[in-house]
Write a protein that holds these residues in place. Structure first.
Motif, PDB file in Angstrom:
ATOM      1  N   ALA B  22     -45.366 -26.124 -70.492  1.00 41.29           N
ATOM      2  CA  ALA B  22     -43.867 -26.235 -69.776  1.00 41.29           C
ATOM      3  C   ALA B  22     -42.997 -25.273 -70.197  1.00 41.29           C
ATOM      4  CB  ALA B  22     -43.535 -27.576 -69.931  1.00 41.29           C
ATOM      5  N   VAL B  23     -43.000 -24.935 -71.419  1.00 43.44           N
ATOM      6  CA  VAL B  23     -42.009 -23.764 -72.083  1.00 43.44           C
ATOM      7  C   VAL B  23     -42.389 -22.513 -71.432  1.00 43.44           C
ATOM      8  CG1 VAL B  23     -41.262 -22.573 -73.886  1.00 43.44           C
ATOM      9  CG2 VAL B  23     -41.177 -25.049 -73.923  1.00 43.44           C
ATOM     10  N   LEU B  24     -43.693 -22.320 -71.425  1.00 47.24           N
ATOM     11  CA  LEU B  24     -44.219 -20.957 -71.130  1.00 47.24           C
ATOM     12  C   LEU B  24     -43.760 -20.706 -69.471  1.00 47.24           C
ATOM     13  CD1 LEU B  24     -47.422 -20.517 -73.099  1.00 47.24           C
ATOM     14  CD2 LEU B  24     -45.384 -18.900 -73.203  1.00 47.24           C
ATOM     15  N   ALA B  25     -44.244 -21.924 -68.874  1.00 49.47           N
ATOM     16  CA  ALA B  25     -43.899 -21.807 -67.485  1.00 49.47           C
ATOM     17  C   ALA B  25     -42.485 -21.808 -67.160  1.00 49.47           C
ATOM     18  CB  ALA B  25     -44.448 -23.097 -66.780  1.00 49.47           C
ATOM     19  N   ALA B  26     -41.665 -22.497 -67.952  1.00 43.15           N
ATOM     20  CA  ALA B  26     -40.147 -22.477 -67.566  1.00 43.15           C
ATOM     21  C   ALA B  26     -39.569 -20.938 -67.894  1.00 43.15           C
ATOM     22  CB  ALA B  26     -39.497 -23.279 -68.704  1.00 43.15           C
ATOM     23  N   LEU B  27     -40.341 -20.233 -68.832  1.00 41.69           N
ATOM     24  CA  LEU B  27     -39.629 -18.990 -69.126  1.00 41.69           C
ATOM     25  C   LEU B  27     -40.196 -17.718 -67.856  1.00 41.69           C
ATOM     26  CD1 LEU B  27     -40.166 -18.849 -72.912  1.00 41.69           C
ATOM     27  CD2 LEU B  27     -38.107 -18.358 -71.743  1.00 41.69           C
ATOM     28  N   GLY B  28     -41.196 -18.107 -67.258  1.00 41.37           N
ATOM     29  CA  GLY B  28     -41.587 -17.473 -66.153  1.00 41.37           C
ATOM     30  C   GLY B  28     -42.138 -16.030 -66.497  1.00 41.37           C
ATOM     31  N   ASP B  36     -31.438 -24.185 -74.513  1.00 40.60           N
ATOM     32  CA  ASP B  36     -30.922 -25.323 -73.723  1.00 40.60           C
ATOM     33  C   ASP B  36     -31.439 -24.980 -72.349  1.00 40.60           C
ATOM     34  OD1 ASP B  36     -29.153 -27.380 -74.804  1.00 40.60           O
ATOM     35  OD2 ASP B  36     -28.062 -26.884 -72.801  1.00 40.60           O
ATOM     36  N   THR B  37     -31.204 -23.757 -71.761  1.00 40.67           N
ATOM     37  CA  THR B  37     -31.854 -23.681 -70.429  1.00 40.67           C
ATOM     38  C   THR B  37     -33.422 -23.751 -70.243  1.00 40.67           C
ATOM     39  OG1 THR B  37     -30.006 -21.904 -70.245  1.00 40.67           O
ATOM     40  CG2 THR B  37     -31.852 -21.733 -68.587  1.00 40.67           C
ATOM     41  N   VAL B  38     -34.080 -23.579 -71.289  1.00 41.63           N
ATOM     42  CA  VAL B  38     -35.385 -23.718 -71.293  1.00 41.63           C
ATOM     43  C   VAL B  38     -35.740 -25.285 -71.369  1.00 41.63           C
ATOM     44  CG1 VAL B  38     -37.635 -23.811 -72.595  1.00 41.63           C
ATOM     45  CG2 VAL B  38     -36.104 -21.795 -72.271  1.00 41.63           C
ATOM     46  N   PHE B  39     -34.818 -25.957 -71.935  1.00 38.98           N
ATOM     47  CA  PHE B  39     -34.852 -27.309 -72.003  1.00 38.98           C
ATOM     48  C   PHE B  39     -34.727 -28.171 -70.738  1.00 38.98           C
ATOM     49  CE2 PHE B  39     -32.247 -31.332 -73.315  1.00 38.98           C
ATOM     50  CZ  PHE B  39     -33.439 -32.186 -73.557  1.00 38.98           C
ATOM     51  N   GLU B  40     -33.565 -27.586 -69.975  1.00 33.48           N
ATOM     52  CA  GLU B  40     -33.227 -28.071 -68.834  1.00 33.48           C
ATOM     53  C   GLU B  40     -34.480 -27.882 -67.741  1.00 33.48           C
ATOM     54  OE1 GLU B  40     -30.989 -29.727 -67.889  1.00 33.48           O
ATOM     55  OE2 GLU B  40     -29.595 -29.495 -69.694  1.00 33.48           O
ATOM     56  N   ARG B  41     -34.984 -26.687 -67.804  1.00 35.96           N
ATOM     57  CA  ARG B  41     -36.254 -26.400 -66.944  1.00 35.96           C
ATOM     58  C   ARG B  41     -37.236 -27.101 -67.096  1.00 35.96           C
ATOM     59  NH1 ARG B  41     -36.800 -20.277 -65.099  1.00 35.96           N
ATOM     60  NH2 ARG B  41     -34.618 -20.104 -64.122  1.00 35.96           N
ATOM     61  N   VAL B  42     -37.682 -27.343 -68.578  1.00 36.80           N
ATOM     62  CA  VAL B  42     -38.842 -28.132 -68.867  1.00 36.80           C
ATOM     63  C   VAL B  42     -38.722 -29.454 -68.429  1.00 36.80           C
ATOM     64  CG1 VAL B  42     -40.080 -29.062 -70.982  1.00 36.80           C
ATOM     65  CG2 VAL B  42     -39.504 -26.448 -70.791  1.00 36.80           C
ATOM     66  N   ARG B  43     -37.631 -29.946 -68.842  1.00 37.10           N
ATOM     67  CA  ARG B  43     -37.359 -31.499 -68.218  1.00 37.10           C
ATOM     68  C   ARG B  43     -37.526 -31.813 -66.744  1.00 37.10           C
ATOM     69  NH1 ARG B  43     -31.127 -33.058 -70.220  1.00 37.10           N
ATOM     70  NH2 ARG B  43     -31.464 -35.218 -70.215  1.00 37.10           N
ATOM     71  N   VAL B  54     -38.457 -28.438 -77.726  1.00 34.61           N
ATOM     72  CA  VAL B  54     -38.398 -27.156 -77.143  1.00 34.61           C
ATOM     73  C   VAL B  54     -38.037 -26.133 -78.191  1.00 34.61           C
ATOM     74  CG1 VAL B  54     -37.083 -25.781 -75.723  1.00 34.61           C
ATOM     75  CG2 VAL B  54     -37.474 -27.808 -74.883  1.00 34.61           C
ATOM     76  N   TYR B  55     -37.181 -26.396 -79.331  1.00 34.71           N
ATOM     77  CA  TYR B  55     -36.956 -25.616 -80.389  1.00 34.71           C
ATOM     78  C   TYR B  55     -38.239 -25.352 -81.305  1.00 34.71           C
ATOM     79  CZ  TYR B  55     -31.862 -24.983 -80.285  1.00 34.71           C
ATOM     80  OH  TYR B  55     -30.604 -24.761 -79.810  1.00 34.71           O
ATOM     81  N   GLY B  56     -38.834 -26.469 -81.404  1.00 27.99           N
ATOM     82  CA  GLY B  56     -40.284 -26.498 -82.238  1.00 27.99           C
ATOM     83  C   GLY B  56     -41.245 -25.440 -81.477  1.00 27.99           C
ATOM     84  N   VAL B  57     -41.221 -25.600 -80.050  1.00 37.91           N
ATOM     85  CA  VAL B  57     -42.316 -24.774 -79.057  1.00 37.91           C
ATOM     86  C   VAL B  57     -41.763 -23.333 -79.300  1.00 37.91           C
ATOM     87  CG1 VAL B  57     -42.996 -24.408 -76.990  1.00 37.91           C
ATOM     88  CG2 VAL B  57     -42.950 -26.690 -77.644  1.00 37.91           C
ATOM     89  N   LEU B  58     -40.558 -23.209 -79.091  1.00 40.53           N
ATOM     90  CA  LEU B  58     -40.031 -21.866 -78.980  1.00 40.53           C
ATOM     91  C   LEU B  58     -40.386 -20.944 -80.272  1.00 40.53           C
ATOM     92  CD1 LEU B  58     -36.790 -22.211 -77.182  1.00 40.53           C
ATOM     93  CD2 LEU B  58     -38.614 -21.087 -76.330  1.00 40.53           C
ATOM     94  N   ALA B  59     -40.173 -21.722 -81.393  1.00 40.22           N
ATOM     95  CA  ALA B  59     -40.332 -21.134 -82.754  1.00 40.22           C
ATOM     96  C   ALA B  59     -41.719 -20.750 -82.957  1.00 40.22           C
ATOM     97  CB  ALA B  59     -39.565 -21.942 -84.026  1.00 40.22           C
ATOM     98  N   ALA B  60     -42.548 -21.799 -82.539  1.00 39.08           N
ATOM     99  CA  ALA B  60     -44.088 -21.576 -82.621  1.00 39.08           C
ATOM    100  C   ALA B  60     -44.531 -20.427 -82.031  1.00 39.08           C
ATOM    101  CB  ALA B  60     -44.816 -22.818 -82.275  1.00 39.08           C
ATOM    102  N   SER B  75     -24.016 -14.517 -78.079  1.00 38.10           N
ATOM    103  CA  SER B  75     -24.901 -15.251 -77.256  1.00 38.10           C
ATOM    104  C   SER B  75     -25.798 -16.213 -78.239  1.00 38.10           C
ATOM    105  CB  SER B  75     -25.760 -14.729 -76.158  1.00 38.10           C
ATOM    106  OG  SER B  75     -24.945 -13.908 -75.491  1.00 38.10           O
ATOM    107  N   PRO B  76     -26.221 -17.403 -77.856  1.00 39.96           N
ATOM    108  CA  PRO B  76     -27.337 -17.901 -78.554  1.00 39.96           C
ATOM    109  C   PRO B  76     -28.742 -17.234 -78.127  1.00 39.96           C
ATOM    110  CG  PRO B  76     -26.839 -19.125 -76.510  1.00 39.96           C
ATOM    111  CD  PRO B  76     -25.788 -18.095 -76.584  1.00 39.96           C
ATOM    112  N   ALA B  77     -29.458 -17.675 -79.158  1.00 42.48           N
ATOM    113  CA  ALA B  77     -30.740 -16.829 -79.294  1.00 42.48           C
ATOM    114  C   ALA B  77     -31.416 -17.133 -77.874  1.00 42.48           C
ATOM    115  CB  ALA B  77     -31.853 -17.651 -80.363  1.00 42.48           C
ATOM    116  N   LEU B  78     -32.049 -16.090 -77.410  1.00 43.78           N
ATOM    117  CA  LEU B  78     -32.540 -15.964 -76.245  1.00 43.78           C
ATOM    118  C   LEU B  78     -34.141 -15.521 -76.393  1.00 43.78           C
ATOM    119  CD1 LEU B  78     -29.871 -13.516 -74.122  1.00 43.78           C
ATOM    120  CD2 LEU B  78     -30.146 -16.225 -74.267  1.00 43.78           C
TER     121      LEU B  78
END
Lengths: 141, 141
Positions: B22-28, B36-43, B54-60, B75-78
């Motif tokens: 879902a995270v990969l899909a959300a990032l397109g 946070d934006t990824v979180f909204e999209r994944v949700r 989401v933080y864990g997935v992004l880090a991994a 800006s927060p991390a992108l």
DNA sequence: CCAGTTGTTTTGATTCATTCAAAACAACTT
DNA sequence: AAGTTGTTTTGAATGAATCAAAACAACTGG
């Protein structure tokens, strides 16, 4: 030098106050320091200063062009007194030490992206990442 | 594409899980998004996902090289999916929009600082600051 | 030199982004 | 199908920075 600082503050249209002079003194001529480190140093000779005051001073001085602020990924904001020249930075991947780089090969580097994509660019910021001398020496992490 | 993502995860030695896909899909395919934006999209399609996940997935995924993480000042991390090429970024001073820059004039730019000061450099990161097209159009702030 | 005005600092609390930790859980292996 | 390991959830905590109101100090002008 402290006298010069007062002069600089005045020239920038800022009131000359003890915390501001102390912050400028704490930053010294060179180096990169975060708000907390500045706070510790300022406290040494001006113990009544608050951390918030330091944040305020740093923001005011940065706005006035007396300080430059950088935010390397993974570090809190760092402040330095070298301004005006557009020099760049070397950041150690391991210990996060920062060093200045005068400039890059040849001329004003990197100021021309291949395609500015509609942006009106006014600054190019270059950060080099690598291992600093001492982190290279001690491979034991 | 979602299938490919599963493949990519496996190839990176990571377990294939719904949040990761879902995270990969959300990032397109393109763009730069904060956690946070990824979180909204994944949700949107996986409502049980937590922000921490989401933080864990992004880090991994960043660790595995499937994502690239940038932290422009202010800006927060992108996170973005374009990895491998060492492209650079254009950031709008006003609205903080980020755009990609393929690379700078001529060859691998800026990879040679005038004096590396003892550092063993492995990356040069260039950030261009300016006003994006739409912020230039509407001068009313 | 004193009083007023304005900008600065203090004090105290709050926000935002991110990380930590333990328990519940799900993916891959055999 | 069961076990092992890595992931995710849940809940809390941290670090950096900002906000806001009241106390205060620097420069102006009289």
């Amino acid at each position: 030098m402290a006298t010069d600082d007062a002069e600089r503050l005045r020239a920038a249209g800022l009131k000359v106050t003890a915390p501001r002079k102390a912050v400028l003194a704490a930053l010294g001529g060179q180096g990169h320091f975060d708000a907390d480190t500045v706070f510790e140093r300022v406290r040494g000779e001006l113990p009544t200063t608050s951390l918030q005051a330091v944040y305020g001073v740093l923001a005011a001085l940065t706005g006035a062009g007396l300080l430059r602020r950088i935010e390397p990924a993974g570090s809190p904001a760092l402040y330095e007194r070298r301004t005006g020249d557009n020099h760049h930075h070397l950041v150690c991947t391991k210990c996060h030490t920062v060093a200045d780089v005068d400039c890059v090969v040849g001329q004003p580097p990197c100021l021309e992206p291949a395609d500015a994509g509609g942006f009106a660019i006014h600054t190019a910021e270059v950060t080099f990442w690598g291992l600093c001398e001492s982190c290279r020496s001690e491979p034991a992490a």
